[in-house]
Design a protein around this motif. Structure first.
Motif, PDB file in Angstrom:
ATOM      1  N   ALA A 136      17.113 -29.208  39.635  1.00  0.00           N
ATOM      2  CA  ALA A 136      17.820 -27.930  39.730  1.00  0.00           C
ATOM      3  C   ALA A 136      19.261 -28.063  39.260  1.00  0.00           C
ATOM      4  CB  ALA A 136      17.769 -27.402  41.156  1.00  0.00           C
ATOM      5  N   ALA A 137      19.935 -29.151  39.672  1.00  0.00           N
ATOM      6  CA  ALA A 137      21.321 -29.361  39.268  1.00  0.00           C
ATOM      7  C   ALA A 137      21.438 -29.496  37.762  1.00  0.00           C
ATOM      8  CB  ALA A 137      21.876 -30.602  39.966  1.00  0.00           C
ATOM      9  N   ALA A 138      20.538 -30.244  37.155  1.00  0.00           N
ATOM     10  CA  ALA A 138      20.579 -30.425  35.700  1.00  0.00           C
ATOM     11  C   ALA A 138      20.326 -29.106  34.978  1.00  0.00           C
ATOM     12  CB  ALA A 138      19.550 -31.474  35.284  1.00  0.00           C
ATOM     13  N   ALA A 139      19.376 -28.320  35.472  1.00  0.00           N
ATOM     14  CA  ALA A 139      19.072 -27.039  34.837  1.00  0.00           C
ATOM     15  C   ALA A 139      20.242 -26.076  34.956  1.00  0.00           C
ATOM     16  CB  ALA A 139      17.822 -26.429  35.464  1.00  0.00           C
ATOM     17  N   ALA A 140      20.890 -26.070  36.116  1.00  0.00           N
ATOM     18  CA  ALA A 140      21.999 -25.133  36.339  1.00  0.00           C
ATOM     19  C   ALA A 140      23.200 -25.486  35.477  1.00  0.00           C
ATOM     20  CB  ALA A 140      22.394 -25.126  37.818  1.00  0.00           C
ATOM     21  N   THR A 141      23.576 -26.763  35.459  1.00  0.00           N
ATOM     22  CA  THR A 141      24.777 -27.149  34.723  1.00  0.00           C
ATOM     23  C   THR A 141      24.585 -27.087  33.220  1.00  0.00           C
ATOM     24  OG1 THR A 141      24.139 -29.478  34.989  1.00  0.00           O
ATOM     25  CG2 THR A 141      25.711 -28.575  36.583  1.00  0.00           C
ATOM     26  N   ALA A 142      23.347 -26.961  32.753  1.00  0.00           N
ATOM     27  CA  ALA A 142      23.089 -26.809  31.323  1.00  0.00           C
ATOM     28  C   ALA A 142      23.243 -25.360  30.857  1.00  0.00           C
ATOM     29  CB  ALA A 142      21.686 -27.313  30.986  1.00  0.00           C
ATOM     30  N   VAL A 143      23.368 -24.428  31.784  1.00  0.00           N
ATOM     31  CA  VAL A 143      23.491 -23.010  31.430  1.00  0.00           C
ATOM     32  C   VAL A 143      24.907 -22.737  30.913  1.00  0.00           C
ATOM     33  CG1 VAL A 143      23.511 -20.659  32.365  1.00  0.00           C
ATOM     34  CG2 VAL A 143      21.729 -22.271  33.070  1.00  0.00           C
ATOM     35  N   PRO A 144      25.043 -22.104  29.747  1.00  0.00           N
ATOM     36  CA  PRO A 144      26.384 -21.772  29.252  1.00  0.00           C
ATOM     37  C   PRO A 144      27.147 -20.907  30.254  1.00  0.00           C
ATOM     38  CG  PRO A 144      24.745 -21.468  27.523  1.00  0.00           C
ATOM     39  CD  PRO A 144      23.979 -21.728  28.796  1.00  0.00           C
ATOM     40  N   GLY A 145      28.406 -21.273  30.475  1.00  0.00           N
ATOM     41  CA  GLY A 145      29.221 -20.545  31.437  1.00  0.00           C
ATOM     42  C   GLY A 145      29.338 -21.223  32.772  1.00  0.00           C
ATOM     43  N   VAL A 146      28.462 -22.174  33.077  1.00  0.00           N
ATOM     44  CA  VAL A 146      28.589 -22.969  34.306  1.00  0.00           C
ATOM     45  C   VAL A 146      29.519 -24.138  33.999  1.00  0.00           C
ATOM     46  CG1 VAL A 146      27.408 -24.426  35.992  1.00  0.00           C
ATOM     47  CG2 VAL A 146      26.325 -22.325  35.175  1.00  0.00           C
ATOM     48  N   THR A 147      30.603 -24.266  34.753  1.00  0.00           N
ATOM     49  CA  THR A 147      31.551 -25.343  34.503  1.00  0.00           C
ATOM     50  C   THR A 147      31.291 -26.576  35.351  1.00  0.00           C
ATOM     51  OG1 THR A 147      33.117 -24.385  36.092  1.00  0.00           O
ATOM     52  CG2 THR A 147      33.352 -23.726  33.784  1.00  0.00           C
ATOM     53  N   ARG A 148      30.698 -26.389  36.540  1.00  0.00           N
ATOM     54  CA  ARG A 148      30.480 -27.526  37.432  1.00  0.00           C
ATOM     55  C   ARG A 148      29.756 -27.055  38.677  1.00  0.00           C
ATOM     56  NH1 ARG A 148      35.089 -27.071  41.189  1.00  0.00           N
ATOM     57  NH2 ARG A 148      36.380 -25.369  40.398  1.00  0.00           N
ATOM     58  N   LEU A 149      29.140 -27.987  39.383  1.00  0.00           N
ATOM     59  CA  LEU A 149      28.704 -27.716  40.743  1.00  0.00           C
ATOM     60  C   LEU A 149      29.936 -27.762  41.631  1.00  0.00           C
ATOM     61  CD1 LEU A 149      25.436 -29.844  41.014  1.00  0.00           C
ATOM     62  CD2 LEU A 149      25.644 -27.385  40.570  1.00  0.00           C
ATOM     63  N   ALA A 150      30.060 -26.818  42.554  1.00  0.00           N
ATOM     64  CA  ALA A 150      31.271 -26.704  43.371  1.00  0.00           C
ATOM     65  C   ALA A 150      30.906 -26.333  44.795  1.00  0.00           C
ATOM     66  CB  ALA A 150      32.218 -25.668  42.764  1.00  0.00           C
ATOM     67  N   THR A 204      17.070 -18.150  36.649  1.00  0.00           N
ATOM     68  CA  THR A 204      15.877 -18.267  35.798  1.00  0.00           C
ATOM     69  C   THR A 204      15.644 -19.709  35.376  1.00  0.00           C
ATOM     70  OG1 THR A 204      16.131 -16.012  34.966  1.00  0.00           O
ATOM     71  CG2 THR A 204      14.815 -17.525  33.638  1.00  0.00           C
ATOM     72  N   ALA A 205      16.713 -20.384  34.938  1.00  0.00           N
ATOM     73  CA  ALA A 205      16.576 -21.763  34.466  1.00  0.00           C
ATOM     74  C   ALA A 205      16.095 -22.689  35.569  1.00  0.00           C
ATOM     75  CB  ALA A 205      17.914 -22.248  33.908  1.00  0.00           C
ATOM     76  N   VAL A 206      16.643 -22.532  36.769  1.00  0.00           N
ATOM     77  CA  VAL A 206      16.252 -23.404  37.877  1.00  0.00           C
ATOM     78  C   VAL A 206      14.816 -23.125  38.299  1.00  0.00           C
ATOM     79  CG1 VAL A 206      16.694 -23.937  40.309  1.00  0.00           C
ATOM     80  CG2 VAL A 206      18.608 -23.745  38.689  1.00  0.00           C
ATOM     81  N   ALA A 207      14.450 -21.853  38.408  1.00  0.00           N
ATOM     82  CA  ALA A 207      13.080 -21.515  38.810  1.00  0.00           C
ATOM     83  C   ALA A 207      12.060 -22.037  37.810  1.00  0.00           C
ATOM     84  CB  ALA A 207      12.947 -20.003  38.966  1.00  0.00           C
ATOM     85  N   ASP A 208      12.434 -22.052  36.518  1.00  0.00           N
ATOM     86  CA  ASP A 208      11.518 -22.558  35.491  1.00  0.00           C
ATOM     87  C   ASP A 208      11.453 -24.080  35.471  1.00  0.00           C
ATOM     88  OD1 ASP A 208      10.952 -19.986  34.684  1.00  0.00           O
ATOM     89  OD2 ASP A 208      12.314 -20.014  32.960  1.00  0.00           O
ATOM     90  N   ALA A 209      12.518 -24.742  35.935  1.00  0.00           N
ATOM     91  CA  ALA A 209      12.604 -26.193  35.783  1.00  0.00           C
ATOM     92  C   ALA A 209      12.001 -26.977  36.934  1.00  0.00           C
ATOM     93  CB  ALA A 209      14.072 -26.604  35.609  1.00  0.00           C
ATOM     94  N   VAL A 210      12.085 -26.450  38.149  1.00  0.00           N
ATOM     95  CA  VAL A 210      11.601 -27.228  39.293  1.00  0.00           C
ATOM     96  C   VAL A 210      10.083 -27.292  39.278  1.00  0.00           C
ATOM     97  CG1 VAL A 210      13.610 -26.740  40.728  1.00  0.00           C
ATOM     98  CG2 VAL A 210      11.652 -25.203  40.782  1.00  0.00           C
ATOM     99  N   PRO A 211       9.515 -28.366  39.856  1.00  0.00           N
ATOM    100  CA  PRO A 211       8.079 -28.601  39.687  1.00  0.00           C
ATOM    101  C   PRO A 211       7.153 -27.666  40.450  1.00  0.00           C
ATOM    102  CG  PRO A 211       9.094 -30.299  41.059  1.00  0.00           C
ATOM    103  CD  PRO A 211      10.203 -29.490  40.496  1.00  0.00           C
ATOM    104  N   ARG A 212       7.664 -26.943  41.429  1.00  0.00           N
ATOM    105  CA  ARG A 212       6.781 -25.989  42.119  1.00  0.00           C
ATOM    106  C   ARG A 212       7.564 -24.718  42.417  1.00  0.00           C
ATOM    107  NH1 ARG A 212       7.385 -26.112  47.781  1.00  0.00           N
ATOM    108  NH2 ARG A 212       8.552 -27.887  48.613  1.00  0.00           N
ATOM    109  N   PRO A 213       6.867 -23.607  42.637  1.00  0.00           N
ATOM    110  CA  PRO A 213       7.571 -22.320  42.797  1.00  0.00           C
ATOM    111  C   PRO A 213       8.598 -22.363  43.919  1.00  0.00           C
ATOM    112  CG  PRO A 213       5.219 -21.974  42.520  1.00  0.00           C
ATOM    113  CD  PRO A 213       5.421 -23.450  42.692  1.00  0.00           C
ATOM    114  N   VAL A 214       9.775 -21.805  43.639  1.00  0.00           N
ATOM    115  CA  VAL A 214      10.844 -21.714  44.621  1.00  0.00           C
ATOM    116  C   VAL A 214      11.541 -20.378  44.448  1.00  0.00           C
ATOM    117  CG1 VAL A 214      11.310 -24.194  44.756  1.00  0.00           C
ATOM    118  CG2 VAL A 214      12.508 -22.795  43.061  1.00  0.00           C
TER     119      VAL A 214
END
Length: 237
Positions: free
Chosen positions: A163-177, A214-224
């Motif tokens: 989830a962290a990798a998918a989120a930080t790859a989205v344009p406009g996300v600068t960091r986990l905070a 959307t990116a995180v929901a698509d990336a994780v291995p089971r529905p969340v």
């Protein structure tokens, strides 16, 4: 006992600093924003209005008794998805009629809240509390984004890491905070994930959050289900 008391006091101070957790968009958007982050954006917008100085600023529900039900679990103590109201006080010069200056500031605040953040603001209650003798001093240029607390690395291959990798790859996300009592930017509660992150000031905050979900929901291995808490809006030089 002393350690517990100190931790509780720190948590209270942190919550006061963050302010309210404001709903962004509508019930289906699953996104919240700290009042502190929103205030920074609004004050920068106000600084672009000549002849006025924004003083007190609060954001809250238009109707305190309104009830909204988000499509996903909300962060702790977050406001439900209901229409919002900006309450503010300002000072203004007499270079033009005070109602004209107030209207320009009101328009700037509303535009920043809706067009840059995606807050569902329907009312801006603005009061001119002081007549200024001269132009207000310019807003100090923003410094480097506050890195906040260090982000704990997620276990490689875990849902949180994916989830962290998918989120930080989205344009406009600068960091986990992360801000809510943990050093992790991804929080798991069963089949629900909450991501606490910062977005760039030159991106529309709600659009970024929608892409993250959307990116995180698509990336994780089971529905969340996925919620996003925007904890900072970074001005990138």
């Amino acid at each position: 006992m002393t350690v517990v008391t100190g931790q509780l006091a720190h948590a209270v101070r942190q919550q006061l600093r963050l302010g309210r957790l404001l709903p962004v968009g509508g019930p289906q958007d699953g996104t919240w924003l700290t009042e502190q982050a929103a205030e920074g954006v609004l004050r920068r917008a106000a600084a672009g209005v000549p002849g006025v100085r924004l003083d007190r600023l609060r954001i809250g529900p238009t109707d305190p008794d309104a009830v909204g039900v988000p499509a996903v679990p909300s962060p702790p103590s977050a406001l439900p998805p209901v229409p919002l109201r900006i309450d503010a006080e300002c000072g203004a010069t007499v270079d033009e009629p005070l109602p004209v200056a107030a209207d320009r500031l009101r328009a700037a605040l509303l535009g920043a809240a809706t067009d840059r953040l995606g807050l569902a603001v329907d009312t801006v209650d603005l009061r001119v509390a002081e007549v200024l003798d001269g132009p207000p001093p310019p807003l100090s240029p923003p410094g480097k984004p506050d890195a906040g607390r260090p982000v704990s690395p997620e276990t490689s291959g875990s849902r949180e890491a994916v989830a962290a990798a998918a989120a930080t790859a989205v344009p406009g996300v600068t960091r986990l905070a992360p801000v809510l009592g943990s050093s992790r930017g991804v929080h798991t509660d069963g089949a629900h994930l909450r991501l606490e992150l910062a977005v760039a000031a030159d991106h529309h905050a709600l659009d970024v959050a929608r892409r993250v979900r959307t990116a995180v929901a698509d990336a994780v291995p089971r529905p969340v289900t996925v919620a996003v808490l925007i904890t900072a809006v970074d001005v990138i030089a």
